[in-house]
Design an enzyme around this catalytic site. Structure first.
Site, short mmCIF file in Angstrom:
data_model
loop_
_atom_site.label_atom_id
_atom_site.label_comp_id
_atom_site.label_asym_id
_atom_site.label_seq_id
_atom_site.Cartn_x
_atom_site.Cartn_y
_atom_site.Cartn_z
N CYS A 51 11.39 1.85 -22.42
CA CYS A 51 12.73 1.85 -21.81
C CYS A 51 13.22 0.43 -21.56
O CYS A 51 13.85 0.15 -20.53
CB CYS A 51 12.77 2.66 -20.51
SG CYS A 51 12.46 4.39 -20.76
N LYS A 100 5.00 6.11 -8.96
CA LYS A 100 4.26 4.95 -9.48
C LYS A 100 3.36 4.34 -8.40
O LYS A 100 2.69 3.35 -8.64
CB LYS A 100 5.23 3.89 -9.99
CG LYS A 100 6.04 4.34 -11.22
CD LYS A 100 6.92 3.22 -11.71
CE LYS A 100 8.01 3.70 -12.64
NZ LYS A 100 7.54 4.01 -13.99
N GLN A 151 8.21 -1.58 -10.13
CA GLN A 151 6.89 -2.10 -10.49
C GLN A 151 6.31 -3.04 -9.43
O GLN A 151 5.15 -3.41 -9.53
CB GLN A 151 6.96 -2.83 -11.85
CG GLN A 151 7.33 -1.95 -13.01
CD GLN A 151 6.27 -0.89 -13.34
OE1 GLN A 151 5.11 -0.98 -12.93
NE2 GLN A 151 6.67 0.13 -14.06
N HIS A 187 14.50 -2.68 -17.10
CA HIS A 187 14.35 -1.30 -17.55
C HIS A 187 15.77 -0.76 -17.79
O HIS A 187 16.72 -1.19 -17.13
CB HIS A 187 13.66 -0.52 -16.44
CG HIS A 187 13.27 0.88 -16.78
ND1 HIS A 187 14.16 1.92 -16.74
CD2 HIS A 187 12.07 1.41 -17.13
CE1 HIS A 187 13.51 3.04 -17.06
NE2 HIS A 187 12.25 2.76 -17.29
N ASP A 204 15.14 -4.09 -8.22
CA ASP A 204 14.45 -2.94 -8.80
C ASP A 204 12.96 -3.16 -8.51
O ASP A 204 12.30 -3.98 -9.16
CB ASP A 204 14.75 -2.88 -10.30
CG ASP A 204 13.90 -1.82 -11.00
OD1 ASP A 204 12.98 -1.26 -10.35
OD2 ASP A 204 14.14 -1.57 -12.18
N1 PLP Z 1 12.57 0.10 -13.28
C1 PLP Z 1 11.37 -0.26 -13.72
C2 PLP Z 1 11.00 -1.71 -13.71
C3 PLP Z 1 10.50 0.70 -14.21
O1 PLP Z 1 9.29 0.34 -14.65
C4 PLP Z 1 10.89 2.06 -14.20
C5 PLP Z 1 10.01 3.09 -14.76
O2 PLP Z 1 9.16 2.83 -15.57
C6 PLP Z 1 12.14 2.38 -13.70
C7 PLP Z 1 12.96 1.39 -13.25
C8 PLP Z 1 12.62 3.79 -13.66
O3 PLP Z 1 11.80 4.53 -12.82
P1 PLP Z 1 12.02 6.10 -12.71
O4 PLP Z 1 11.85 6.64 -14.09
O5 PLP Z 1 10.96 6.55 -11.77
O6 PLP Z 1 13.39 6.30 -12.20
#
Ligand code: PLP
Length: 424
Positions: free
Chosen positions: A379, A239, A216, A136, A213
């Site tokens: 993203c 999430k 997910q 992301h 990270d």
């Molecule tokens: N990392 C992953 C794999 C994600 O799917 C997301 C959000 O979709 C994020 C980071 C960023 O999350 P947030 O927008 O809650 O900071």
């Protein structure tokens, strides 16, 4: 008095989807007269059960006050609830000490906290941070910013055509200059589950730190930071049935102790004179200002809910529904699915395209039938570039989704396919 959240931690519930769906009032709503909601945008954000909504209401109704150092009853109660949520979250991810749980706004802020508090302090020009091509943007951009500011080098583990990572190349690029491996556990764009057990040892063998990270993974499968042997874990409350605006950075205590604060202000200091200031211990050092008290407590209730279901059951349900979706969508004329075709290799995410139809048009037509999916680059523009598509359509599942909803998605896609004359 010791306050605990009003939800019921500890009681194990059967994975009964009818009962689960009753806990989510939004699933009963119509998006247009006679058109029921089929919510398949869970990778973007999940819906919230009544237990979480009630916890938020209860906090504001009965306990609302600012936390820490308060001597009055409400402040003591609010502090106990906030710190109680920290303890629950620590247990949920297998942390040995609740002080290792830092409340942030979301995954993005958690990763930026590591970039500012650890990497800015300890990395020098030429040091390498390894990420992957399926990250992301929130796990790419902070490292590129640091590269431009400090001269660190950002290296990428490439994606193979099937959406998995090229482990051969990973073995080559993770080397003595690698100081941090910062990698997703699961791609939000493709659903690919990254084989962390194979990649983490490559970094550890070089003495590098590992940041996962977990945006997910933490909502969808059991994650244990001790078993993984990592140094940082970032994830978002919204999430995983929790409120928006609350996230977590977990880090090993000695590391957090060695890091600089991200923001300065109230609550993060030990002492302040006109000349200089000293820092409070973790976690306060990283929680400057009035934190998001209510939503942290709401996240605690979300963790209770997921723990009662059992994360292995959550994962089992998602494998079943994803496997069904992969088979069902493959039969729709003109649909091509991206990412690994084995449900064991992916989370509950199915990214696809409908031949000759822009994903935004697909999304809009599905919406007229109540089916909520996400379309765009998710993203993850490097993934789109590797697939050579501008965008994809993405359906993503959670605990309350049913195979009947996958059928609704498939028939809405069949109608869309017929509408655009795909294949004729
Ligand atoms: N990392 C992953 C794999 C994600 O799917 C997301 C959000 O979709 C994020 C980071 C960023 O999350 P947030 O927008 O809650 O900071």
């Amino acid at each position: 008095m010791t306050l605990t959240a009003h939800s019921q931690p500890g009681a194990r519930l059967p994975f009964d989807i009818t009962r689960i769906r009753r806990d989510f009032p939004i699933l009963k709503r119509e998006v247009a007269p006679g058109v029921g909601l089929v919510y398949l945008d869970n990778a973007a954000t999940s819906q919230k059960p009544v237990q979480v909504i009630a916890e938020l209401t209860r906090f504001y109704r009965d306990h609302n006050a600012n936390i820490h150092r308060g001597v009055h009853t409400l402040s003591v109660e609010a502090t106990e609830l906030y710190e109680g949520a920290r303890v629950k979250i620590a247990a949920f991810i297998g942390a040995s000490d609740a002080r290792e749980v830092i409340f942030t706004r979301n995954t993005t802020e958690s990763i930026n906290l590591v970039a500012h508090g650890w990497a800015r302090k300890f990395l020098q020009a030429g040091d390498e941070v390894v990420v992957s091509e399926i990250e992301h943007h929130s796990n790419i951009v902070p490292w590129q910013m640091l590269r431009d500011e400090r001269g660190i080098v950002v290296k990428y583990i490439p994606m193979l055509p099937d959406g998995t990572l090229d482990l051969e190349v990973a073995r080559q690029i993770i080397g003595p200059k690698t100081k941090l491996l910062s990698i997703t556990a699961m791609s939000n764009a493709l659903g690919t589950i990254v084989p962390l057990q194979e990649i983490i040892p490559l970094a550890k063998a070089q003495g590098a730190l590992v940041l996962i990270d977990g945006a997910q993974s933490v909502p969808h499968m059991a994650v244990d930071v001790q078993a993984l042997g990592v140094d940082f874990l970032a994830f978002s409350g919204h999430k995983m049935l929790g409120p928006t605006g609350i996230g977590v950075l977990w880090g090993r205590l000695p590391l957090l102790d060695s890091m600089d604060p991200f923001m300065g202000g109230g609550d993060m200091i030990l002492s302040v004179t006109m000349e200089h200031s000293t820092w409070a211990d973790v976690p306060a050092k990283f929680e400057a200002g009035t934190p998001n008290i209510a939503d942290a407590i709401g996240l605690g209730a979300a963790v209770d809910y997921l723990s009662a279901l059992g994360m292995d059951e959550v994962r089992r349900h998602e494998i079943e529904i994803t496997d069904y979706a992969l088979r069902r969508l493959a039969d729709v004329p003109g649909v091509s699915i991206f990412g690994p075709m084995d449900a064991l290799q992916r989370g509950g995410v199915v990214s696809f395209e409908l031949e000759g139809v822009h994903p935004h048009d697909v999304g809009q037509l599905l919406d007229t039938r109540g089916v909520a999916i996400r379309t765009g680059h998710h993203c993850a523009q490097p993934v789109m570039a590797a697939l050579d598509v501008p965008a994809t359509a993405r359906a993503s599942f959670y605990i309350y989704n049913t195979t009947a909803e996958v059928d609704a998605l498939a028939s809405a896609l069949e109608a869309t396919s017929a509408f655009f004359g795909v294949g004729s």
